[in-house]
Enzyme design. Structure first.
Site, PDB file in Angstrom:
ATOM      1  N   SER A 101     -23.331  22.399  21.490  1.00 43.84           N
ATOM      2  CA  SER A 101     -24.500  21.508  21.423  1.00 43.84           C
ATOM      3  C   SER A 101     -25.028  21.384  20.003  1.00 43.84           C
ATOM      4  N   LEU A 141     -34.233  10.768  21.993  1.00 42.86           N
ATOM      5  CA  LEU A 141     -34.180   9.574  22.848  1.00 42.86           C
ATOM      6  C   LEU A 141     -34.998   9.809  24.123  1.00 42.86           C
ATOM      7  N   THR A 174     -32.540  18.894  21.661  1.00 39.05           N
ATOM      8  CA  THR A 174     -31.735  19.982  21.092  1.00 39.05           C
ATOM      9  C   THR A 174     -31.939  20.035  19.577  1.00 39.05           C
ATOM     10  N   LEU A 249     -24.466   8.072  21.861  1.00 37.77           N
ATOM     11  CA  LEU A 249     -24.165   8.921  23.027  1.00 37.77           C
ATOM     12  C   LEU A 249     -22.666   8.936  23.327  1.00 37.77           C
ATOM     13  N   GLN A 289      -3.227  36.099  48.476  1.00 37.84           N
ATOM     14  CA  GLN A 289      -2.949  34.658  48.428  1.00 37.84           C
ATOM     15  C   GLN A 289      -4.205  33.827  48.169  1.00 37.84           C
ATOM     16  N   GLU A 373     -26.688  14.058  28.163  1.00 34.69           N
ATOM     17  CA  GLU A 373     -25.709  13.029  27.774  1.00 34.69           C
ATOM     18  C   GLU A 373     -25.334  12.137  28.957  1.00 34.69           C
TER      19      GLU A 373
HETATM   20  P1  TGC Z   1     -27.801  -1.787  29.600  1.00 34.70           P
HETATM   21  O1  TGC Z   1     -28.566  -3.063  29.811  1.00 34.70           O
HETATM   22  O2  TGC Z   1     -26.604  -1.505  30.431  1.00 34.70           O
HETATM   23  O3  TGC Z   1     -27.382  -1.670  28.083  1.00 34.70           O
HETATM   24  C1  TGC Z   1     -28.266  -1.948  27.017  1.00 34.70           C
HETATM   25  C2  TGC Z   1     -27.383  -2.363  25.838  1.00 34.70           C
HETATM   26  O4  TGC Z   1     -26.566  -1.255  25.460  1.00 34.70           O
HETATM   27  C3  TGC Z   1     -25.176  -1.565  25.643  1.00 34.70           C
HETATM   28  N1  TGC Z   1     -24.548  -0.352  26.188  1.00 34.70           N
HETATM   29  C4  TGC Z   1     -23.778   0.443  25.466  1.00 34.70           C
HETATM   30  N2  TGC Z   1     -23.344   0.326  24.194  1.00 34.70           N
HETATM   31  C5  TGC Z   1     -22.547   1.295  23.742  1.00 34.70           C
HETATM   32  N3  TGC Z   1     -22.200   2.354  24.492  1.00 34.70           N
HETATM   33  C6  TGC Z   1     -22.614   2.503  25.764  1.00 34.70           C
HETATM   34  N4  TGC Z   1     -22.260   3.583  26.463  1.00 34.70           N
HETATM   35  C7  TGC Z   1     -23.441   1.512  26.307  1.00 34.70           C
HETATM   36  N5  TGC Z   1     -24.047   1.342  27.500  1.00 34.70           N
HETATM   37  C8  TGC Z   1     -24.721   0.179  27.412  1.00 34.70           C
HETATM   38  C9  TGC Z   1     -25.160  -2.740  26.605  1.00 34.70           C
HETATM   39  O5  TGC Z   1     -23.991  -3.486  26.444  1.00 34.70           O
HETATM   40  C10 TGC Z   1     -26.400  -3.491  26.190  1.00 34.70           C
HETATM   41  O6  TGC Z   1     -26.097  -4.160  24.998  1.00 34.70           O
HETATM   42  P2  TGC Z   1     -26.819  -5.557  24.641  1.00 34.70           P
HETATM   43  O7  TGC Z   1     -26.132  -5.999  23.395  1.00 34.70           O
HETATM   44  O8  TGC Z   1     -26.564  -6.458  25.824  1.00 34.70           O
HETATM   45  O9  TGC Z   1     -28.261  -5.242  24.438  1.00 34.70           O
HETATM   46  O10 TGC Z   1     -28.846  -0.608  29.687  1.00 34.70           O
HETATM   47  P3  TGC Z   1     -29.615   0.002  30.919  1.00 34.70           P
HETATM   48  O11 TGC Z   1     -31.046   0.098  30.523  1.00 34.70           O
HETATM   49  O12 TGC Z   1     -29.285  -0.736  32.180  1.00 34.70           O
HETATM   50  O13 TGC Z   1     -29.038   1.498  30.988  1.00 34.70           O
HETATM   51  C11 TGC Z   1     -27.717   1.776  31.231  1.00 34.70           C
HETATM   52  C12 TGC Z   1     -27.503   3.310  31.341  1.00 34.70           C
HETATM   53  C13 TGC Z   1     -28.217   3.853  32.560  1.00 34.70           C
HETATM   54  C14 TGC Z   1     -26.005   3.555  31.495  1.00 34.70           C
HETATM   55  C15 TGC Z   1     -28.014   4.014  30.088  1.00 34.70           C
HETATM   56  O14 TGC Z   1     -29.335   3.855  29.895  1.00 34.70           O
HETATM   57  C16 TGC Z   1     -27.688   5.481  30.050  1.00 34.70           C
HETATM   58  O15 TGC Z   1     -26.620   5.825  29.542  1.00 34.70           O
HETATM   59  N6  TGC Z   1     -28.582   6.379  30.544  1.00 34.70           N
HETATM   60  C17 TGC Z   1     -28.391   7.829  30.386  1.00 34.70           C
HETATM   61  C18 TGC Z   1     -29.283   8.320  29.251  1.00 34.70           C
HETATM   62  C19 TGC Z   1     -28.644   9.442  28.478  1.00 34.70           C
HETATM   63  O16 TGC Z   1     -27.453   9.694  28.530  1.00 34.70           O
HETATM   64  N7  TGC Z   1     -29.434  10.119  27.679  1.00 34.70           N
HETATM   65  C20 TGC Z   1     -28.915  11.136  26.814  1.00 34.70           C
HETATM   66  C21 TGC Z   1     -29.940  11.544  25.792  1.00 34.70           C
HETATM   67  S1  TGC Z   1     -29.266  12.449  24.422  1.00 34.70           S
HETATM   68  C22 TGC Z   1     -28.796  13.915  25.073  1.00 34.70           C
HETATM   69  O17 TGC Z   1     -28.814  14.164  26.216  1.00 34.70           O
HETATM   70  C23 TGC Z   1     -28.306  14.903  24.095  1.00 34.70           C
HETATM   71  S2  TGC Z   1     -27.825  16.415  24.756  1.00 34.70           S
HETATM   72  C24 TGC Z   1     -26.922  16.907  23.457  1.00 34.70           C
HETATM   73  C25 TGC Z   1     -26.473  18.306  23.437  1.00 34.70           C
HETATM   74  O18 TGC Z   1     -27.308  19.233  23.364  1.00 34.70           O
HETATM   75  O19 TGC Z   1     -25.226  18.480  23.376  1.00 34.70           O
HETATM   76  P1  FAD Z   2     -34.063  11.987  35.508  1.00 38.09           P
HETATM   77  O1  FAD Z   2     -33.625  10.777  34.768  1.00 38.09           O
HETATM   78  O2  FAD Z   2     -35.474  12.054  35.968  1.00 38.09           O
HETATM   79  O3  FAD Z   2     -33.099  12.155  36.769  1.00 38.09           O
HETATM   80  C1  FAD Z   2     -33.364  13.101  37.818  1.00 38.09           C
HETATM   81  C2  FAD Z   2     -32.282  12.917  38.888  1.00 38.09           C
HETATM   82  O4  FAD Z   2     -32.356  11.580  39.422  1.00 38.09           O
HETATM   83  C3  FAD Z   2     -30.861  13.075  38.305  1.00 38.09           C
HETATM   84  O5  FAD Z   2     -30.020  13.668  39.267  1.00 38.09           O
HETATM   85  C4  FAD Z   2     -30.438  11.634  38.098  1.00 38.09           C
HETATM   86  O6  FAD Z   2     -29.033  11.449  38.087  1.00 38.09           O
HETATM   87  C5  FAD Z   2     -31.076  10.969  39.310  1.00 38.09           C
HETATM   88  N1  FAD Z   2     -31.246   9.521  39.105  1.00 38.09           N
HETATM   89  C6  FAD Z   2     -32.027   8.893  38.196  1.00 38.09           C
HETATM   90  N2  FAD Z   2     -31.879   7.569  38.294  1.00 38.09           N
HETATM   91  C7  FAD Z   2     -30.966   7.351  39.301  1.00 38.09           C
HETATM   92  C8  FAD Z   2     -30.358   6.192  39.858  1.00 38.09           C
HETATM   93  N3  FAD Z   2     -30.638   4.967  39.417  1.00 38.09           N
HETATM   94  N4  FAD Z   2     -29.472   6.364  40.855  1.00 38.09           N
HETATM   95  C9  FAD Z   2     -29.140   7.600  41.306  1.00 38.09           C
HETATM   96  N5  FAD Z   2     -29.674   8.744  40.797  1.00 38.09           N
HETATM   97  C10 FAD Z   2     -30.577   8.609  39.808  1.00 38.09           C
HETATM   98  N6  FAD Z   2     -32.215  14.248  25.255  1.00 38.09           N
HETATM   99  C11 FAD Z   2     -32.262  13.746  23.992  1.00 38.09           C
HETATM  100  O7  FAD Z   2     -32.676  12.616  23.774  1.00 38.09           O
HETATM  101  N7  FAD Z   2     -31.836  14.513  22.940  1.00 38.09           N
HETATM  102  C12 FAD Z   2     -31.388  15.772  23.092  1.00 38.09           C
HETATM  103  O8  FAD Z   2     -31.002  16.415  22.107  1.00 38.09           O
HETATM  104  C13 FAD Z   2     -31.339  16.320  24.410  1.00 38.09           C
HETATM  105  N8  FAD Z   2     -30.949  17.620  24.598  1.00 38.09           N
HETATM  106  C14 FAD Z   2     -31.039  18.168  25.847  1.00 38.09           C
HETATM  107  C15 FAD Z   2     -30.785  19.531  26.017  1.00 38.09           C
HETATM  108  C16 FAD Z   2     -30.907  20.113  27.282  1.00 38.09           C
HETATM  109  C17 FAD Z   2     -30.672  21.582  27.444  1.00 38.09           C
HETATM  110  C18 FAD Z   2     -31.241  19.305  28.396  1.00 38.09           C
HETATM  111  C19 FAD Z   2     -31.320  19.922  29.761  1.00 38.09           C
HETATM  112  C20 FAD Z   2     -31.503  17.966  28.230  1.00 38.09           C
HETATM  113  C21 FAD Z   2     -31.421  17.374  26.964  1.00 38.09           C
HETATM  114  N9  FAD Z   2     -31.744  16.029  26.752  1.00 38.09           N
HETATM  115  C22 FAD Z   2     -31.782  15.506  25.480  1.00 38.09           C
HETATM  116  C23 FAD Z   2     -32.269  15.233  27.843  1.00 38.09           C
HETATM  117  C24 FAD Z   2     -31.190  14.699  28.796  1.00 38.09           C
HETATM  118  O9  FAD Z   2     -30.461  13.677  28.216  1.00 38.09           O
HETATM  119  C25 FAD Z   2     -31.895  14.244  30.083  1.00 38.09           C
HETATM  120  O10 FAD Z   2     -32.336  15.402  30.749  1.00 38.09           O
HETATM  121  C26 FAD Z   2     -30.992  13.419  30.977  1.00 38.09           C
HETATM  122  O11 FAD Z   2     -30.695  12.175  30.389  1.00 38.09           O
HETATM  123  C27 FAD Z   2     -31.613  13.192  32.378  1.00 38.09           C
HETATM  124  O12 FAD Z   2     -32.945  12.813  32.287  1.00 38.09           O
HETATM  125  P2  FAD Z   2     -34.077  13.584  33.151  1.00 38.09           P
HETATM  126  O13 FAD Z   2     -33.903  15.040  32.943  1.00 38.09           O
HETATM  127  O14 FAD Z   2     -35.376  12.961  32.809  1.00 38.09           O
HETATM  128  O15 FAD Z   2     -33.695  13.295  34.663  1.00 38.09           O
END
Ligand code: TGC
Ligand code: FAD
Length: 394
Positions: A101, A141, A174, A249, A289, A373
């Site tokens: 991470s 984010l 993170t 991402l 087994q 992610e």
């Molecule tokens: P949507 O309308 O589908 O898309 C908005 C715009 O983004 C484009 N797009 C992408 N572009 C590049 N890569 C992708 N994977 C893309 N997905 C979508 C899309 O084409 C559009 O472009 P434009 O030009 O038309 O504006 O967006 P939506 O609001 O419906 O959301 C789609 C969804 C649910 C898949 C997206 O919001 C999502 O991926 N949600 C999950 C959020 C997430 O992963 N958060 C992570 C936060 S960072 C983190 O967790 C770090 S942990 C790190 C660690 O400790 O290792």
């Molecule tokens: P929620 O979005 O509230 O979701 C809760 C549950 O509902 C999940 O099971 C989800 O899949 C489900 N759900 C939500 N919507 C739907 C749907 N439409 N259909 C079906 N199921 C649905 N974020 C950053 O930006 N930067 C970081 O560096 C980062 N680091 C992290 C480190 C750790 C240790 C953790 C635990 C998280 C981190 N995150 C970071 C945040 C992480 O990306 C979010 O926790 C993740 O995207 C999910 O968001 P949430 O926890 O708010 O869950």
């Protein structure tokens, strides 16, 4: 008289992974593996138990090895292939998901954001320092009320003359409390934009989140932005919509496709060794087994995950990887890794719940990896959308 299984091979040997890698890829993998063995493995159980990580020290050491922003070109970055980066993630996560991470967030999120969307001045100012690990980055984010749905974010950036003023809260970030620079995504009148925020800017605070039961050897923080004033030169000029953070991402998710396999391998190998020496009913439990079926199934899933990761890595190196394919990899490999960790835990019996073995620690970490992610549900929906053409998020 103790019976011992005379000959056995590791999961990697059985799958034959070496034959899939170039000499250079094997060398990078072996180097990172030996660093993890020397620098991480002797300490990780203690760090995990105490909920601590010497992030600053480690960042500099990992920077010296060229592991920070390793797949980026120029600005002091190593410029390796995507596969080499993936293999490094795998070995780091075999140590602990928290170490991977640290490296993912630094290289794939914070540095990648600047590299892909930053001005030349921002790149020159931050990337060389971040590549050495002397400057640590984080990526904000997620918010308290917007995790899976970042499009709804509330953090706002408002124009104030030539400057911007940022207000809002980011959650679960993170590296947040150890970061020198935060990439903060905020809503503006023209859509979502990214900002490079030095963490000593007045109005910026990072609060460490305590009492985690997962990713304990990783710094996770809340970022509070209270009227943080920045010049326009702090805005990432090439980031013009939510697509920009989502592109970052993809990079970090790619690292996880490989990384999760590292945690899985460590669990599988721990269980294999344990099964060969632990005796019940007068023989090694590896001779039963049911235990063999578990080991065989774990190895199969590990091997399939490895092939998938390598396939995606080769597509990425060819410039042909698309985001939906990254979702396939993250969904499968994290899901299977957590399953392997849980099965490995059963083979270790009661010993499996202790910190003496890495299995429960990996299993607990993988709960975070399953969620961050993009949760497994989000990646299922991304794949579902690709297959049907119908978005089912809202
Ligand atoms: P949507 O309308 O589908 O898309 C908005 C715009 O983004 C484009 N797009 C992408 N572009 C590049 N890569 C992708 N994977 C893309 N997905 C979508 C899309 O084409 C559009 O472009 P434009 O030009 O038309 O504006 O967006 P939506 O609001 O419906 O959301 C789609 C969804 C649910 C898949 C997206 O919001 C999502 O991926 N949600 C999950 C959020 C997430 O992963 N958060 C992570 C936060 S960072 C983190 O967790 C770090 S942990 C790190 C660690 O400790 O290792
Ligand atoms: P929620 O979005 O509230 O979701 C809760 C549950 O509902 C999940 O099971 C989800 O899949 C489900 N759900 C939500 N919507 C739907 C749907 N439409 N259909 C079906 N199921 C649905 N974020 C950053 O930006 N930067 C970081 O560096 C980062 N680091 C992290 C480190 C750790 C240790 C953790 C635990 C998280 C981190 N995150 C970071 C945040 C992480 O990306 C979010 O926790 C993740 O995207 C999910 O968001 P949430 O926890 O708010 O869950």
């Amino acid at each position: 008289m103790a019976q011992r299984v005379p000959e056995s091979v590791s999961a990697d040997e059985l799958v034959g992974v070496d034959a899939l890698l170039s000499t250079e890829e094997r060398e990078i993998r072996d180097t990172v593996r030996s660093v993890v063995a020397r620098r991480i493995n002797p300490h990780i159980a203690g760090w995990y138990e105490n909920g601590e990580l010497p992030a600053r020290e480690l960042a500099v050491e990992l920077g010296e090895l060229g592991l920070l922003g390793m797949h980026l070109q120029g600005y002091g970055c190593a410029g390796t292939s995507a596969v080499a980066y993936g293999l490094a993630c795998l070995e780091l996560e075999a140590g602990d998901s928290g170490i991977r991470s640290l490296v993912s967030v630094q290289g794939s999120l914070a540095m990648f954001a600047i590299h892909a969307f930053g001005s030349e001045e921002q790149k020159q100012q931050w990337l060389p320092e971040m590549a050495t690990g002397r400057a640590i980055g984080c990526f904000g984010l997620t918010e308290p009320d917007h995790g899976s749905d970042p499009a709804g974010m509330r953090t706002r950036a408002t124009r104030a003359g030539d400057d911007w003023v940022l207000s809002g809260t980011k959650m679960w970030i993170t590296n947040g409390s150890v970061a020198d620079v935060a990439i903060v995504w905020a809503r503006t009148d023209d859509g979502i934009r990214g900002f490079v925020v030095p963490t000593d800017t007045p109005g910026f605070t990072a609060n460490t989140i305590k009492s985690k039961m997962s990713l304990r050897a990783s710094v996770t923080s809340e970022l509070v932005l209270d009227n943080v004033r920045l010049p326009d030169s702090a805005r990432l000029p090439e980031a013009t919509s939510l697509g920009a953070p989502l592109r970052c991402l993809n990079e970090a998710r790619f690292g996880i496709v490989f990384g999760a396999l590292g945690a899985a391998r460590d669990c599988l190998e721990t269980a294999r060794e344990y099964a060969r020496s632990r005796e019940q009913f007068g023989r090694p439990i590896g001779g039963f087994q049911l235990t063999q079926q578990k080991l065989a199934d774990m190895t199969l899933e590990y091997g399939k995950g490895y092939l998938l990761a390598l396939h995606l890595g080769r597509r990425k190196d060819a410039g042909e990887l698309v985001p939906n394919q990254v979702s396939l990899g993250k969904l499968n490999n994290v899901r299977e890794a957590i399953d392997i960790a849980r099965t490995a835990r059963t083979i270790l019996g009661a010993s499996g719940i202790t910190a003496e073995y890495p299995v429960m620690r990996h299993a607990n970490n993988l709960e975070s990896v399953l969620t961050y992610e993009g949760t497994s549900e989000m990646h299922s929906l991304v794949v579902g959308q690709a297959l049907t053409g119908i978005a089912a998020f809202r």
